[in-house]
Design a protein around this motif. Structure first.
Motif, PDB file in Angstrom:
ATOM      1  N   MET A 113       1.009   6.016  -2.631  1.00  0.00           N
ATOM      2  CA  MET A 113      -0.336   5.712  -2.152  1.00  0.00           C
ATOM      3  C   MET A 113      -1.293   6.844  -2.495  1.00  0.00           C
ATOM      4  O   MET A 113      -1.087   7.991  -2.098  1.00  0.00           O
ATOM      5  N   PHE A 114      -2.320   6.524  -3.262  1.00  0.00           N
ATOM      6  CA  PHE A 114      -3.403   7.455  -3.539  1.00  0.00           C
ATOM      7  C   PHE A 114      -4.546   7.171  -2.574  1.00  0.00           C
ATOM      8  O   PHE A 114      -4.859   6.011  -2.290  1.00  0.00           O
ATOM      9  N   TYR A 115      -5.175   8.236  -2.095  1.00  0.00           N
ATOM     10  CA  TYR A 115      -6.352   8.149  -1.236  1.00  0.00           C
ATOM     11  C   TYR A 115      -7.463   8.892  -1.958  1.00  0.00           C
ATOM     12  O   TYR A 115      -7.326  10.082  -2.263  1.00  0.00           O
ATOM     13  N   LEU A 116      -8.560   8.197  -2.230  1.00  0.00           N
ATOM     14  CA  LEU A 116      -9.666   8.757  -2.993  1.00  0.00           C
ATOM     15  C   LEU A 116     -10.884   8.870  -2.084  1.00  0.00           C
ATOM     16  O   LEU A 116     -11.358   7.867  -1.555  1.00  0.00           O
ATOM     17  N   HIS A 117     -11.379  10.082  -1.885  1.00  0.00           N
ATOM     18  CA  HIS A 117     -12.523  10.339  -1.018  1.00  0.00           C
ATOM     19  C   HIS A 117     -13.765  10.362  -1.901  1.00  0.00           C
ATOM     20  O   HIS A 117     -14.055  11.369  -2.544  1.00  0.00           O
ATOM     21  N   ILE A 118     -14.460   9.243  -1.928  1.00  0.00           N
ATOM     22  CA  ILE A 118     -15.614   9.077  -2.813  1.00  0.00           C
ATOM     23  C   ILE A 118     -16.858   8.842  -1.961  1.00  0.00           C
ATOM     24  O   ILE A 118     -16.937   7.840  -1.234  1.00  0.00           O
ATOM     25  N   GLU A 119     -17.791   9.776  -2.054  1.00  0.00           N
ATOM     26  CA  GLU A 119     -19.000   9.772  -1.231  1.00  0.00           C
ATOM     27  C   GLU A 119     -18.594   9.661   0.234  1.00  0.00           C
ATOM     28  O   GLU A 119     -17.870  10.517   0.727  1.00  0.00           O
ATOM     29  N   ASP A 120     -19.012   8.610   0.945  1.00  0.00           N
ATOM     30  CA  ASP A 120     -18.697   8.507   2.377  1.00  0.00           C
ATOM     31  C   ASP A 120     -17.604   7.472   2.661  1.00  0.00           C
ATOM     32  O   ASP A 120     -17.499   6.958   3.765  1.00  0.00           O
ATOM     33  N   GLN A 121     -16.786   7.185   1.635  1.00  0.00           N
ATOM     34  CA  GLN A 121     -15.717   6.213   1.806  1.00  0.00           C
ATOM     35  C   GLN A 121     -14.383   6.783   1.320  1.00  0.00           C
ATOM     36  O   GLN A 121     -14.341   7.709   0.509  1.00  0.00           O
ATOM     37  N   VAL A 122     -13.299   6.192   1.832  1.00  0.00           N
ATOM     38  CA  VAL A 122     -11.958   6.527   1.379  1.00  0.00           C
ATOM     39  C   VAL A 122     -11.335   5.250   0.830  1.00  0.00           C
ATOM     40  O   VAL A 122     -11.269   4.226   1.517  1.00  0.00           O
ATOM     41  N   TYR A 123     -10.895   5.332  -0.426  1.00  0.00           N
ATOM     42  CA  TYR A 123     -10.242   4.226  -1.116  1.00  0.00           C
ATOM     43  C   TYR A 123      -8.742   4.483  -1.085  1.00  0.00           C
ATOM     44  O   TYR A 123      -8.276   5.439  -1.697  1.00  0.00           O
ATOM     45  N   GLN A 124      -8.019   3.647  -0.374  1.00  0.00           N
ATOM     46  CA  GLN A 124      -6.562   3.765  -0.279  1.00  0.00           C
ATOM     47  C   GLN A 124      -5.978   2.796  -1.313  1.00  0.00           C
ATOM     48  O   GLN A 124      -6.166   1.592  -1.214  1.00  0.00           O
ATOM     49  N   VAL A 125      -5.288   3.347  -2.321  1.00  0.00           N
ATOM     50  CA  VAL A 125      -4.780   2.541  -3.422  1.00  0.00           C
ATOM     51  C   VAL A 125      -3.252   2.564  -3.401  1.00  0.00           C
ATOM     52  O   VAL A 125      -2.638   3.601  -3.648  1.00  0.00           O
ATOM     53  N   HIS A 126      -2.662   1.430  -3.081  1.00  0.00           N
ATOM     54  CA  HIS A 126      -1.201   1.293  -3.088  1.00  0.00           C
ATOM     55  C   HIS A 126      -0.790   0.985  -4.526  1.00  0.00           C
ATOM     56  O   HIS A 126      -1.041  -0.114  -5.026  1.00  0.00           O
ATOM     57  N   CYS A 127      -0.199   1.967  -5.187  1.00  0.00           N
ATOM     58  CA  CYS A 127       0.230   1.821  -6.571  1.00  0.00           C
ATOM     59  C   CYS A 127       1.709   1.458  -6.608  1.00  0.00           C
ATOM     60  O   CYS A 127       2.521   2.061  -5.899  1.00  0.00           O
ATOM     61  N   CYS A 128       2.040   0.482  -7.443  1.00  0.00           N
ATOM     62  CA  CYS A 128       3.407  -0.016  -7.574  1.00  0.00           C
ATOM     63  C   CYS A 128       3.812  -0.030  -9.046  1.00  0.00           C
ATOM     64  O   CYS A 128       3.000   0.278  -9.922  1.00  0.00           O
ATOM     65  N   LYS A 129       5.039  -0.440  -9.281  1.00  0.00           N
ATOM     66  CA  LYS A 129       5.573  -0.564 -10.641  1.00  0.00           C
ATOM     67  C   LYS A 129       4.541  -1.245 -11.544  1.00  0.00           C
ATOM     68  O   LYS A 129       3.948  -2.241 -11.162  1.00  0.00           O
ATOM     69  N   ASP A 130       4.337  -0.653 -12.715  1.00  0.00           N
ATOM     70  CA  ASP A 130       3.429  -1.141 -13.756  1.00  0.00           C
ATOM     71  C   ASP A 130       1.960  -0.760 -13.557  1.00  0.00           C
ATOM     72  O   ASP A 130       1.112  -1.125 -14.360  1.00  0.00           O
ATOM     73  N   ASP A 131       1.621  -0.018 -12.485  1.00  0.00           N
ATOM     74  CA  ASP A 131       0.239   0.395 -12.239  1.00  0.00           C
ATOM     75  C   ASP A 131      -0.032   1.770 -12.832  1.00  0.00           C
ATOM     76  O   ASP A 131       0.756   2.701 -12.663  1.00  0.00           O
ATOM     77  N   LEU A 132      -1.175   1.888 -13.493  1.00  0.00           N
ATOM     78  CA  LEU A 132      -1.681   3.171 -13.965  1.00  0.00           C
ATOM     79  C   LEU A 132      -2.971   3.455 -13.210  1.00  0.00           C
ATOM     80  O   LEU A 132      -3.832   2.584 -13.101  1.00  0.00           O
ATOM     81  N   ILE A 133      -3.067   4.666 -12.670  1.00  0.00           N
ATOM     82  CA  ILE A 133      -4.293   5.099 -12.010  1.00  0.00           C
ATOM     83  C   ILE A 133      -4.711   6.422 -12.626  1.00  0.00           C
ATOM     84  O   ILE A 133      -3.865   7.278 -12.918  1.00  0.00           O
ATOM     85  N   SER A 134      -6.019   6.559 -12.830  1.00  0.00           N
ATOM     86  CA  SER A 134      -6.566   7.807 -13.367  1.00  0.00           C
ATOM     87  C   SER A 134      -7.664   8.287 -12.428  1.00  0.00           C
ATOM     88  O   SER A 134      -8.722   7.664 -12.335  1.00  0.00           O
ATOM     89  N   VAL A 135      -7.373   9.371 -11.726  1.00  0.00           N
ATOM     90  CA  VAL A 135      -8.324   9.984 -10.810  1.00  0.00           C
ATOM     91  C   VAL A 135      -9.097  11.023 -11.616  1.00  0.00           C
ATOM     92  O   VAL A 135      -8.499  11.962 -12.149  1.00  0.00           O
TER      93      VAL A 135
END
Length: 181
Positions: A113-135
């Motif tokens: 699980m990635f948590y991205l603090h962007i401006e005044d929000q938090v994006y919780q991204v549940h990454c699973c098999k086959d997912d690519l995320i670029s922070v």
């Protein structure tokens, strides 16, 4: 299943958005500058698959990403629930931090699980098999592999020394739900 949950930074109990639709997740993340995509392997990957075999199974995607984004180092990381260092490793990633380069992870198997603090929000991204995320570089975030991690990921770096965190000192991560995966 991959999922996105968006919270107001000041109220981790109030969900502003939730989706487990890949296209919806990818669009919402692209809107705030986060790359999220799916890759498929040329062969079956298991926990026992050697790193060089994993990298070869995704060679075309890896080469394309290196060419377009300028990454110089690519490796794999695997962590299992029986790793004696799992608690210390989990703690290392649970505090909000930034990097001077993009943090790119492709989940070959397992989840996190990635948590991205962007401006005044938090994006919780549940990454699973086959997912690519670029922070993106300098984006405030944290990562939770859960109390019993079981994943393999491909990592991309611009810096040959690899992962270097710059902790923000903000305790925001303490207020958000942990990953129990």
């Amino acid at each position: 299943m991959s999922a996105l949950t968006v919270y107001q930074e000041s109220n981790p109990q109030a969900v502003l958005k939730h989706s487990d639709d890949y296209m919806d997740i990818a669009e919402a993340l692209a809107f705030v500058g986060i790359r999220f995509e799916r890759w498929e392997a040329a062969q079956v990957i298991t926990a026992e698959t050697p790193a060089d075999t994993i990298l070869e199974a995704y060679r075309s995607q890896i080469d394309e990403l290196k060419a377009t984004e300028g990454y110089v180092t690519v490796d794999t990381i695997s962590l299992a629930a029986d790793n004696p260092m799992k608690d210390a490793l989990r703690q290392k990633f649970l505090s909000e931090h930034t990097h001077s380069e993009d943090e790119v992870r492709f989940f070959v198997r397992g989840e996190g699980m990635f948590y991205l603090h962007i401006e005044d929000q938090v994006y919780q991204v549940h990454c699973c098999k086959d997912d690519l995320i670029s922070v993106p570089a300098n984006a405030r975030h944290w990562f939770d592999m859960g109390p019993n991690p079981d994943f393999t990921a491909i990592r991309f770096f611009n810096n040959p020394e690899g992962w270097v965190a710059n902790y923000t000192g903000d305790a925001i991560a303490d207020g958000f739900p942990k990953f129990d995966g």
